[in-house]
Design a protein around this motif. Structure first.
Motif, short mmCIF file in Angstrom:
data_model
loop_
_atom_site.label_atom_id
_atom_site.label_comp_id
_atom_site.label_asym_id
_atom_site.label_seq_id
_atom_site.Cartn_x
_atom_site.Cartn_y
_atom_site.Cartn_z
N LEU A 237 -6.79 26.91 19.33
CA LEU A 237 -5.58 27.61 19.62
C LEU A 237 -5.38 27.97 21.30
CD1 LEU A 237 -5.01 30.02 16.75
CD2 LEU A 237 -3.69 27.87 17.03
N THR A 238 -6.52 27.58 21.85
CA THR A 238 -6.48 27.95 23.42
C THR A 238 -7.34 26.82 23.97
OG1 THR A 238 -8.51 29.14 23.74
CG2 THR A 238 -6.82 30.22 23.17
N VAL A 239 -6.96 26.53 25.41
CA VAL A 239 -7.80 25.30 26.02
C VAL A 239 -9.44 25.68 26.01
CG1 VAL A 239 -5.97 24.86 27.52
CG2 VAL A 239 -7.44 26.53 28.24
N TRP A 240 -9.67 26.86 25.60
CA TRP A 240 -11.04 27.28 25.71
C TRP A 240 -11.93 27.02 24.45
CZ3 TRP A 240 -11.16 27.13 30.78
CH2 TRP A 240 -10.26 27.69 31.34
N THR A 241 -11.01 27.20 23.33
CA THR A 241 -11.68 27.00 21.90
C THR A 241 -11.16 25.72 21.43
OG1 THR A 241 -9.56 28.13 21.09
CG2 THR A 241 -11.50 29.52 21.92
N ILE B 66 1.47 16.84 29.69
CA ILE B 66 0.90 15.67 29.03
C ILE B 66 -0.62 15.96 28.84
CG2 ILE B 66 0.20 13.45 29.60
CD1 ILE B 66 2.72 13.23 31.24
N VAL B 67 -1.54 16.80 29.73
CA VAL B 67 -2.62 16.91 29.51
C VAL B 67 -3.10 17.98 28.46
CG1 VAL B 67 -4.78 17.77 30.89
CG2 VAL B 67 -3.09 16.03 31.95
N VAL B 68 -2.08 19.26 28.53
CA VAL B 68 -2.47 20.56 28.11
C VAL B 68 -1.54 20.69 26.76
CG1 VAL B 68 -2.75 22.81 28.24
CG2 VAL B 68 -3.41 21.53 30.07
N PHE B 69 -0.24 20.70 27.07
CA PHE B 69 0.75 21.24 25.98
C PHE B 69 0.81 20.54 24.86
CE2 PHE B 69 3.17 23.21 29.84
CZ PHE B 69 2.29 24.33 30.00
N VAL C 165 6.36 16.27 18.38
CA VAL C 165 5.89 16.22 17.02
C VAL C 165 6.40 15.20 16.18
CG1 VAL C 165 4.98 18.35 16.94
CG2 VAL C 165 7.22 17.92 15.91
N ALA C 166 7.57 14.70 16.67
CA ALA C 166 8.26 13.54 15.85
C ALA C 166 7.85 12.17 16.22
CB ALA C 166 9.77 13.47 16.03
N ALA C 167 7.11 12.11 17.26
CA ALA C 167 6.46 10.82 17.85
C ALA C 167 5.26 10.46 16.84
CB ALA C 167 5.77 11.23 19.25
N ARG C 168 4.93 8.90 16.74
CA ARG C 168 4.23 8.65 15.65
C ARG C 168 2.87 8.86 16.25
NH1 ARG C 168 5.43 2.33 17.24
NH2 ARG C 168 6.86 2.75 15.54
N SER C 169 2.37 9.23 17.37
CA SER C 169 0.93 9.60 17.70
C SER C 169 1.24 10.51 18.96
CB SER C 169 0.27 8.19 18.11
OG SER C 169 0.84 7.53 19.21
N LEU C 170 -0.22 10.84 19.38
CA LEU C 170 -0.35 11.87 20.45
C LEU C 170 -0.10 10.87 21.63
CD1 LEU C 170 -1.42 14.12 22.22
CD2 LEU C 170 -3.77 13.34 21.83
N SER C 171 -0.54 9.74 21.67
CA SER C 171 -0.27 8.67 22.83
C SER C 171 1.11 8.57 23.09
CB SER C 171 -1.04 7.43 22.50
OG SER C 171 -0.80 6.45 23.67
N SER C 172 1.84 8.17 21.86
CA SER C 172 3.48 8.08 22.02
C SER C 172 4.05 9.18 22.68
CB SER C 172 4.02 7.82 20.46
OG SER C 172 3.51 6.58 20.11
N ALA C 173 3.75 10.37 22.19
CA ALA C 173 4.22 11.63 22.58
C ALA C 173 3.76 11.74 24.16
CB ALA C 173 3.65 12.86 21.99
#
Length: 515
Positions: A498-502, A92-95, A260-268
């Motif tokens: 593309l990374t958590v640091w960038t 939920i937080v990262v991926f 990615v089929a969810a309507r928003s980041l929050s929905s995913a």
């Protein structure tokens, strides 16, 4: 065994089958582009995606193989799933934000952006192979009760079930898959509860008797807590669970396609939380069903049960002890568990082969209509391979199909999980370093597989249980990839986002996704 379908059971199953076909062909008329076929125009609400995740992950391996594992042994294989809530937080937080970024369709598009062509192709091929094995196992399991119910030859049952599932999946794409998954998730939950209630009602002592006798026979054990690499201890199975669930959440196309089929980041994110909250209690329910059947047949001995394979005990109980109508509902639940996993697998393989192989390499520059047509042909081919694989599984000796599933995942999973984790958390490892480490890690994976298969002499094998294979291979890959990148000291491509640091400062749209 003289088992036959009762009219009321057949009616319930018939209504369920007709409803699934109707849903599939309804959405077939609305699917005219690959964007609709693969991700449904990215318009699904979180609750629907969450139930679809549940239906996808919880298959006939759950409905039949988990009770079989508890019936023959204990609950130690539940340890695989006890780590799920912790890994879900990481997802939920990262991926999820990585895959929502840039409107990706395939998990392996991320690998291409992060590393280049080689890792992307490896990820795609590895996923396809593992999915075909998993789907063949699932189709094999559902064919057991269907054969008992119909009396048809096993091969005919497998073929009929496979063709039926393919019809609505090939026609309707991801919309048909997700809508049917929602219905199927509800049905399979009801079916599990019906099995448990019907078994416990007949027992004189009910739930208390199951707990007392089950505990007396060690049926609730999670395995030894000793540290032993050669045995299925709690720690061995739990470690397999970590590798399995990190792999699923971080790069399994079935899961990523729903992000990615969810309507928003929050929905995913809500979908993933919902799935994770429901799944663990449901797995526990099916283990309890297996323990209840163990106690049931101690209380009411049945000579026929002694002749059955472990995976056949629950189907036998359903068809001989559960009243007409309710038994049909349970069979429909087994079908639902199978269909929701197979339709997702067929669609996900069709997606990655089209997006990651056809479009960039095998058939570049074609029209969207061409790719949609090819996606459906690929789905048909996948169905055929699944049917052949299920027939092959019927000739393999095994303790239970759940054990087979865990071994396959561990031995043949390669280093895909490590590839995604290094992509997310490392800035140093580039595509060349990853390819060098992949070659060495896959060689090590093959060595472990040969040893576990008994091909190598005992003195040349590594003395570890097969469940350790995934952790060892991925761990070796991570260490080697990082070490090679340090030696090469090669500059990496632009890793912005593309990374958590960038990830940097990102502009977001109204759905919370990156622009």
């Amino acid at each position: 065994m003289d088992l036959h379908i009762r009219f009321l059971d057949g009616a319930v199953i018939g209504v369920y089958v007709a409803a699934m076909v109707a849903i599939g062909f309804y959405f077939a008329r609305r699917t005219e582009t690959t964007e609709e076929y693969f991700v449904g125009n990215r318009s699904f609400p979180g609750w629907m995606i969450g139930l679809s995740m549940l239906g996808t992950v919880i298959s006939s391996a759950t409905f039949l193989a988990l009770p079989a594992a508890a019936f023959t042994l204990d609950w130690r294989q539940l340890s695989v799933n006890l780590v799920l809530p912790f890994v879900a937080v990481l997802a939920i937080v990262v991926f999820i934000p990585f895959f929502r970024r840039g409107k990706l369709t395939s998990a392996f598009e991320y690998l291409g952006n992060r590393y280049g062509t080689g890792p992307r192709i490896y990820g795609t091929v590895s996923f396809v192979i593992l999915q075909l094995i998993r789907m063949a196992q699932i189709l094999f399991l559902v064919s057991i009760p269907l054969q008992l119910l119909t009396g048809w030859p096993f091969e005919l049952v497998v073929l009929a079930a496979g063709v039926f599932i393919a019809l609505y999946t090939i026609a309707g794409g991801i919309e048909a898959v997700i809508w049917t998954d929602v219905v199927q998730a509800v049905i399979l939950m009801i079916g599990g509860v019906v099995c448990l209630i019907c078994a416990e009602i007949d027992l004189p002592g009910g739930l208390g008797q199951v707990i007392e006798i089950g505990a007396g026979h060690g049926k609730f054990s999670l395995g030894s807590f000793e540290w032993n690499l050669n045995e299925r201890t709690f720690w061995t199975v739990a470690l397999l669970g970590v590798v399995t669930w990190v792999g699923i959440y971080s790069g399994d196309q079935n899961m990523v396609q729903r992000y990615v089929a969810a309507r928003s980041l929050s929905s995913a994110r809500k979908a993933t939380a919902l799935f994770s909250l429901i799944a663990l209690p449901l797995w526990t329910l099916f283990f309890f069903v297996g323990t209840t059947l163990f106690v049931y047949y101690l209380e009411f001995p049945d000579p026929a049960v002694a002749t059955l394979a472990a995976d056949e005990v629950l189907p036998y109980f359903v068809l001989t002890r559960i009243p007409a109508g309710l038994a049909g509902l349970v069979v429909a639940a087994v079908l639902a568990a199978t269909m929701s996993s197979l339709d997702s697998g067929i669609n996900s393989i069709s997606t990655v082969v089209t997006v990651d192989l056809m479009k960039p390499f095998l058939a570049k520059g074609r029209s969207d209509r061409y790719y949609l047509r090819m996606a459906r042909w690929i789905a048909g081919t996948v169905t055929l391979l699944t049917v052949l694989g299920a027939i092959g599984f019927s000739h393999i000796e095994k303790e239970s199909m759940n054990d087979v599933s865990l071994i396959v995942t561990s031995v043949f999973g390669g280093c895909l999980m490590g590839l995604f984790l290094l992509g997310f958390f490392s800035r140093r490892v580039d595509g060349t370093s990853a390819l060098i480490a992949m070659a060495l890690a896959i060689g090590f994976n093959i060595y472990l597989g040969l040893g576990l298969a008994g091909v190598l002499p005992a003195n040349l094998t590594l003395p570890v249980h097969s469940y350790w294979s995934g952790a060892l291979v991925n761990g070796l890959f991570i260490v080697l990839a990082y070490a090679v990148s340090r030696i090469r000291n090669a500059p990496t491509r632009d890793l912005t986002g593309l990374t958590v640091w960038t990830m940097g400062t990102r502009k977001r749209d109204g759905n919370g996704d990156d622009l």
